[in-house]
Design a protein around this motif. Structure first.
Motif, PDB file in Angstrom:
ATOM      1  N   SER A  50       0.902  -1.107   0.000  1.00 33.49           N
ATOM      2  CA  SER A  50       0.000   0.000   0.000  1.00 33.49           C
ATOM      3  C   SER A  50       0.919   1.128   0.000  1.00 33.49           C
ATOM      4  CB  SER A  50      -0.858   0.251   1.149  1.00 33.49           C
ATOM      5  OG  SER A  50      -0.221   0.831   2.192  1.00 33.49           O
ATOM      6  N   GLY A  51      -0.220   0.088   0.332  1.00 34.28           N
ATOM      7  CA  GLY A  51       0.363  -0.798   0.761  1.00 34.28           C
ATOM      8  C   GLY A  51       0.309  -2.116   0.390  1.00 34.28           C
ATOM      9  N   GLN A 282      10.241   0.137   4.159  1.00 32.05           N
ATOM     10  CA  GLN A 282      10.734   1.500   4.011  1.00 32.05           C
ATOM     11  C   GLN A 282      10.161   2.250   2.819  1.00 32.05           C
ATOM     12  OE1 GLN A 282      14.993   0.925   4.055  1.00 32.05           O
ATOM     13  NE2 GLN A 282      15.081   0.778   6.293  1.00 32.05           N
ATOM     14  N   GLY A 283       9.518   1.547   1.895  1.00 29.29           N
ATOM     15  CA  GLY A 283       8.906   2.216   0.756  1.00 29.29           C
ATOM     16  C   GLY A 283       9.891   2.867  -0.185  1.00 29.29           C
ATOM     17  N   GLY A 309       3.484  -8.979   4.833  1.00 25.76           N
ATOM     18  CA  GLY A 309       2.527  -7.995   5.321  1.00 25.76           C
ATOM     19  C   GLY A 309       3.125  -6.640   5.618  1.00 25.76           C
ATOM     20  N   LYS A 310       4.435  -6.551   5.705  1.00 29.01           N
ATOM     21  CA  LYS A 310       5.101  -5.273   5.979  1.00 29.01           C
ATOM     22  C   LYS A 310       5.385  -4.458   4.724  1.00 29.01           C
ATOM     23  CE  LYS A 310       7.581  -7.078  10.037  1.00 29.01           C
ATOM     24  NZ  LYS A 310       8.938  -7.330  10.601  1.00 29.01           N
ATOM     25  N   PRO A 314       6.449   1.799  -3.065  1.00 29.22           N
ATOM     26  CA  PRO A 314       5.954   1.180  -4.304  1.00 29.22           C
ATOM     27  C   PRO A 314       6.280  -0.309  -4.452  1.00 29.22           C
ATOM     28  CG  PRO A 314       7.983   2.330  -4.763  1.00 29.22           C
ATOM     29  CD  PRO A 314       7.676   2.592  -3.308  1.00 29.22           C
ATOM     30  N   LEU A 315       6.836  -0.914  -3.404  1.00 27.63           N
ATOM     31  CA  LEU A 315       7.146  -2.337  -3.437  1.00 27.63           C
ATOM     32  C   LEU A 315       5.860  -3.159  -3.511  1.00 27.63           C
ATOM     33  CD1 LEU A 315       9.150  -4.754  -2.971  1.00 27.63           C
ATOM     34  CD2 LEU A 315       8.761  -4.403  -0.519  1.00 27.63           C
ATOM     35  N   THR A 316       5.910  -4.239  -4.290  1.00 24.44           N
ATOM     36  CA  THR A 316       4.809  -5.201  -4.332  1.00 24.44           C
ATOM     37  C   THR A 316       5.361  -6.578  -4.008  1.00 24.44           C
ATOM     38  OG1 THR A 316       3.608  -3.941  -6.011  1.00 24.44           O
ATOM     39  CG2 THR A 316       3.022  -6.252  -5.759  1.00 24.44           C
TER      40      THR A 316
END
Length: 353
Positions: A50-51, A282-283, A309-310, A314-316
């Motif tokens: 999101s997340g 950390q996104g 879940g963390k 922009p990580l998927t």
């Protein structure tokens, strides 16, 4: 198969801990005798943020051929050299696996690297085609060996068959060692641990440079993927999160995410900077990951699910659970077709100008 150690990863502690003493001791072995590495089962999406000899191609004898002239600006990166000498490691039903020793100019690290080229690579019809690159990290200590070159994990044959059927890319496969010593107390964790050989630089800088010097590749990061099992899963997750400018997708298979080498002692800030456990939230990385767990290991599932879940944009990250899967090479082997097809969906395929 190389003998593996039974050291239990320190990451398997705390609230998200994983009681995997038996399975980690068995990792990388079909009979439970060592620690190591791959998958099929129920795929469930979750945790979305999101997340060749350069310039040239290794032949059967390891000599180089002369490549076509450099490509102008476009999708293909032609090999620029200098040429690397290869020798044959072994034959597979899908062609030879070649090996060389790479002396990394940026890292100073010297280690073995195995290479497999898909059948299409040496087909004259593909003389001006760049191919995607998949780097494979072994389970266990991987000092002087890489289990993806072993016939217990016949990923080369599987990829050739899937590519012929049009369901997977024909990947250039790069299989480096991960450590310089078989003693797990000297595990380098694909990182630049202060005072130790710069294995992180070797992995993230020297090896990609070596590949681009020797082989026709896809320009940019879109054709570059990583995959590893067990300890190799840690490497694939860490390097993808740490270098999103170089890699687009990774598959950590049945892995751990908290660096625990004794060599980090006294270097906690650096250890945390190399921790997928922290980086995932950390996104900072626009990359795609598929994290797997064996369905026969409840604690492993818990650990991997918690990590997935963390994930922060922009990580998927997708979660993939192998029904009844154990932490064994025999079960890793079953996952190869699915992981190759996932990588194919998330990486650019062969490109021509």
């Amino acid at each position: 198969m190389q003998p593996q150690s039974t050291r239990i990863r320190a990451v398997l502690t705390g609230a998200a801990a994983l009681a995997l003493a038996a399975s980690l001791a068995a990792c990388g072995s079909t009979d439970g005798s060592g620690k190591g590495d791959a998958v099929k089962g129920n795929a469930a999406k979750g945790g979305t943020a999101s997340g060749t000899t350069a310039p040239g191609t290794p032949t059967a004898s390891g000599s180089a051929t002369t490549p076509p002239a450099p490509s102008p600006a476009g999708k293909v990166l032609m090999p620029a050299g200098p040429a690397t000498a290869f020798t044959k490691a072994r034959d597979t039903a899908a062609g030879q696996i070649m090996v060389t020793t790479l002396n990394g100019p940026k890292s100073g690290v010297s280690g073995k690297v195995w290479v497999w080229l898909p059948p299409q690579y040496n087909d004259p019809k593909f003389a001006r085609t760049g191919f995607p690159v998949l780097t494979l990290y072994a389970g266990g200590q991987s000092a002087g060996y890489n289990t993806w070159t072993d016939n217990q994990l016949p990923i080369q044959e599987i990829d050739a068959n899937l590519a012929a059927a049009g369901t997977a890319h024909p990947f250039i496969m790069i299989m480096p060692v991960q450590n310089l010593d078989s003693n797990e107390a000297k595990a380098l964790e694909c990182a630049d641990i202060p005072g130790q050989p710069k294995m992180g630089t070797w992995m993230a800088e020297d090896i990609p440079d070596f590949v681009r010097a020797n082989f026709r590749t896809v320009k940019g990061r879109d054709g570059w993927g990583l995959m590893g099992a067990s300890t190799g899963a840690f490497c694939s997750a860490k390097l993808a999160l740490q270098h999103p400018d170089k890699f687009k997708a990774a598959v950590p298979i049945d892995g751990y995410f908290n660096p625990d080498s004794p060599l980090w002692k006294g270097h906690e800030a650096e250890r945390q900077a190399n921790s997928p456990e922290l980086m995932v939230a950390q996104g900072k990385a626009d990359v795609r990951l598929l994290a797997t767990a064996g369905g026969a290991n409840p604690f492993e599932m818990k650990l991997v699910k918690a990590w997935v879940g963390k994930a922060a944009a922009p990580l998927t990250v997708e979660y993939y659970e192998q029904a009844g899967g154990k932490h064994l090479t025999t079960d890793f082997k079953k996952m190869i077709p699915d992981t190759l097809q996932w990588l194919t969906k998330n990486l650019a395929g062969p490109q021509s100008d």
